[in-house]
Enzyme design. Sequence first.
Site, PDB file in Angstrom:
ATOM      1  N   CYS A  10      11.560   5.175 -39.691  1.00 47.98           N
ATOM      2  CA  CYS A  10      10.421   4.758 -40.521  1.00 47.98           C
ATOM      3  C   CYS A  10       9.440   5.923 -40.711  1.00 47.98           C
ATOM      4  O   CYS A  10       9.563   6.964 -40.071  1.00 47.98           O
ATOM      5  CB  CYS A  10       9.705   3.572 -39.880  1.00 47.98           C
ATOM      6  SG  CYS A  10       8.954   3.942 -38.280  1.00 47.98           S
ATOM      7  N   CYS A  13       7.763   7.100 -37.528  1.00 46.33           N
ATOM      8  CA  CYS A  13       8.623   7.942 -36.699  1.00 46.33           C
ATOM      9  C   CYS A  13       8.626   9.378 -37.222  1.00 46.33           C
ATOM     10  O   CYS A  13       8.561  10.337 -36.447  1.00 46.33           O
ATOM     11  CB  CYS A  13      10.047   7.395 -36.667  1.00 46.33           C
ATOM     12  SG  CYS A  13      10.169   5.712 -36.030  1.00 46.33           S
TER      13      CYS A  13
END
Length: 78
Positions: A10, A13
């Site tokens: 994501c 991240c």
Amino acid sequence: MIIKILGTGCDKCDTLEENVKEAINELGIEASVEKIENLLEIVKYGVMTSPTLVIDEKIVSTGKVLKVKKIKELIEKN
């Protein structure tokens, strides 16, 4: 030093990975950064929230996109 970012890929991240790399650069240390996106590998750490930051196999943060300053503090502490 081995630093791992656990997450499914994501934006959070990705941002954490960028911040980790910047922190390492600012500290001028040698460290490898690994991004673990495989769900089976992530589950082995027993975490359910992402992103998770792991320094030398020790979980130091879960569910937060840490700022560079905080990452530097964690690296120096560990």
